[in-house]
Design a protein around this motif. Structure first.
Motif, short mmCIF file in Angstrom:
data_model
loop_
_atom_site.label_atom_id
_atom_site.label_comp_id
_atom_site.label_asym_id
_atom_site.label_seq_id
_atom_site.Cartn_x
_atom_site.Cartn_y
_atom_site.Cartn_z
N PRO A 130 0.81 -1.23 0.00
CA PRO A 130 0.00 0.00 0.00
C PRO A 130 0.84 1.27 0.00
N GLU A 131 2.04 1.20 0.59
CA GLU A 131 2.86 2.42 0.67
C GLU A 131 3.76 2.59 -0.55
N ARG A 132 3.63 1.66 -1.51
CA ARG A 132 4.38 1.73 -2.77
C ARG A 132 5.88 1.88 -2.50
N ARG A 133 6.39 1.09 -1.55
CA ARG A 133 7.84 1.13 -1.28
C ARG A 133 8.57 0.35 -2.36
N ALA A 186 10.18 5.25 1.36
CA ALA A 186 9.04 6.02 0.86
C ALA A 186 9.13 6.13 -0.66
N TYR A 187 7.97 6.18 -1.30
CA TYR A 187 7.93 6.23 -2.76
C TYR A 187 8.57 7.52 -3.28
N PHE A 188 9.34 7.38 -4.34
CA PHE A 188 9.73 8.54 -5.15
C PHE A 188 10.10 8.04 -6.53
N CYS A 242 0.63 12.07 -1.16
CA CYS A 242 1.64 13.05 -1.58
C CYS A 242 3.06 12.52 -1.54
N GLY A 243 3.29 11.34 -0.91
CA GLY A 243 4.66 10.83 -0.83
C GLY A 243 5.55 11.83 -0.11
N VAL A 244 6.74 12.11 -0.68
CA VAL A 244 7.67 13.05 -0.03
C VAL A 244 7.35 14.50 -0.44
N ALA A 246 -0.24 8.31 4.08
CA ALA A 246 -0.39 7.36 5.19
C ALA A 246 0.94 6.80 5.66
N ASN A 247 2.01 6.98 4.88
CA ASN A 247 3.30 6.40 5.24
C ASN A 247 4.07 7.38 6.13
N PRO A 248 4.30 7.02 7.42
CA PRO A 248 4.99 7.95 8.32
C PRO A 248 6.38 8.36 7.80
N GLU A 251 -0.56 13.22 8.36
CA GLU A 251 -0.30 11.78 8.22
C GLU A 251 -1.64 11.09 8.41
N ALA A 252 -2.22 10.62 7.33
CA ALA A 252 -3.57 10.03 7.41
C ALA A 252 -3.82 9.19 6.18
N ARG A 253 -4.79 8.30 6.31
CA ARG A 253 -5.25 7.57 5.14
C ARG A 253 -6.29 8.43 4.43
N LEU A 285 -4.34 13.62 -6.90
CA LEU A 285 -4.36 12.27 -6.33
C LEU A 285 -3.43 11.40 -7.15
N ASN A 286 -2.38 10.91 -6.50
CA ASN A 286 -1.42 10.08 -7.24
C ASN A 286 -1.33 8.71 -6.59
N LEU A 287 -2.30 7.87 -6.89
CA LEU A 287 -2.29 6.48 -6.41
C LEU A 287 -2.72 5.62 -7.60
N PRO A 288 -1.82 5.51 -8.60
CA PRO A 288 -2.23 4.98 -9.90
C PRO A 288 -2.78 3.56 -9.87
N HIS A 289 -2.30 2.72 -8.92
CA HIS A 289 -2.80 1.34 -8.95
C HIS A 289 -4.25 1.27 -8.47
#
Ligand SMILES: C[S@@+](CC[C@H](N)C(=O)[O-])C[C@H]1O[C@@H](n2cnc3c(N)ncnc32)[C@H](O)[C@@H]1O
Length: 340
Positions: free
Chosen positions: A135-138, A168-170, A196-198, A219-221, A244-246, A262-266
């Motif tokens: 879910p955090e796209r790591r 974290a995603y980048f 928003c990622g970083v 959501a990713n701390p 920091e929230a879902r 909104l950038n959550l392509p999957h």
């Protein structure tokens, strides 16, 4: 030879070169020109670059000398049959180089890593990119050359982001999108940057200075921590409120605004429909999804009919950001919510 040229100040040269390579926008057969305090980068014919990157004009370029290797594959010294399997492209994130390899080259990955480390100026670590997961796209990365941590500072669009590729995603392939969306924000807009990622959308919008407010949510701390570090280094960072929230929690209490990114392509249209009520009439939604290539032509109709349960929507534009797999593309959709 005449070609279209992107003109940038010399101090932004390396950052711009990397962004153009990541966007597959740079002509590699022509040599970059050095002019008074500026560099002229030769562009591929069809490429559109955001105005914020620099002026576009026509210049006379010379053909590059071929003695220096133009591709990292030239450093491998392998027989042609194996070289055919080596990808031409790779990503550069700060001091880290990322490459994807086909399974047939798994056993030779360390040689590829060493070649990339020699080829990419300023690199210190090369990672085999095994894709983003969960879910955090790591990103799952394996060190194949060099040393040091996966944390680095990456420059894009004149900004430097704290990034940690394991936590974290980048992706450096979104630099054009971060600049494009920011350039479309109008004076006084209230903006949400969801997933928003970083923080590249949020910080680029904050730097451009037209938004009245920006709330960035992830959501990713670890992503939130990295974003806070980056924001703290810029005076305009204080224009961004970080949560920091879902997204699922955020939508239940957040008031509507003029623009939602909104950038959550999957998750694509599913999450676009979830967050669409956060867009006020007259506002717009910029979101991303991965779709089969043959479905892109009729995607606007699908989006409009899905969102029609939530008000009157029209798709203002769909653009292909980059190929995602042999049969699918990552696309950017801009949907406008009509008044009334
Ligand atoms: C593809 S990345 C986008 C990052 C960023 N917008 C960019 O352009 O670099 C997706 C992000 O969404 C976050 N995420 C995934 N599911 C989420 C959810 N349900 N709520 C909030 N954030 C979520 C992940 O932690 C990740 O940082």
């Amino acid at each position: 030879m005449k070609a279209r040229a992107l003109l940038v100040e010399r101090r932004r040269g390396e950052e711009t070169r990397r962004a153009l390579v990541a966007a597959n926008a740079l002509r590699t057969d022509l040599a970059i020109r050095h002019e008074d305090g500026r560099l002229a980068f030769p562009l591929r014919p069809e490429v559109v670059v955001p105005a914020a990157w620099g002026d576009v004009d026509v210049r006379d370029f010379t053909l590059r000398e071929t003695s220096a290797p133009t591709e990292f594959r030239d450093l491998l010294g392998w027989p042609e049959a194996e070289l055919q399997l080596v990808p031409r492209s790779f990503d550069v994130v700060g001091e880290v180089v990322l490459v994807r390899l086909p399974a047939e080259l798994e056993a030779r990955r360390f040689e590829v890593g060493e070649a990339l480390l020699r080829f990419v100026p300023g690199s210190r670590l090369v990672g085999l990119d095994r894709g983003v997961h969960g879910p955090e796209r790591r990103r799952e990365v394996e060190r194949i050359a060099g040393s040091g941590p996966w944390s680095t500072r990456h420059r894009e669009n004149g900004l430097a982001f704290d990034v940690d590729l394991e936590r974290a995603y980048f992706s450096p392939r979104l630099a054009l999108e971060h600049a494009r969306v920011a350039s479309e924000v109008r004076v006084g807009e209230r903006v949400y940057d969801l997933c928003c990622g970083v923080g590249p959308f949020a910080l680029t919008i904050a730097r451009d200075g037209r938004a009245a407010s920006i709330v960035a949510v992830d959501a990713n701390p670890a992503a939130v921590e990295l974003m806070r570090r980056t924001l703290a280094r810029y005076p305009f960072g204080s224009r961004v409120t970080v949560r920091e929230a879902r997204v699922e929690e955020f939508v239940t209490s957040a008031p509507p605004v003029d623009r939602v990114v909104l950038n959550l392509p999957h998750e694509g249209i599913k999450y676009a429909a979830l967050v669409a009520p956060l867009v006020s009439p007259g506002g717009c939604l910029d979101y991303y999804e991965v779709v089969p290539r043959e479905e892109i032509a009729r995607r606007a109709t699908v989006v409009e009919s899905t969102l029609s349960a939530l008000g009157a929507w029209s798709v203002r534009g769909i653009r292909v950001v980059h190929p995602y797999s042999p049969s699918r593309d990552l696309i950017a959709v801009t949907a406008a919510r009509r008044e009334g």
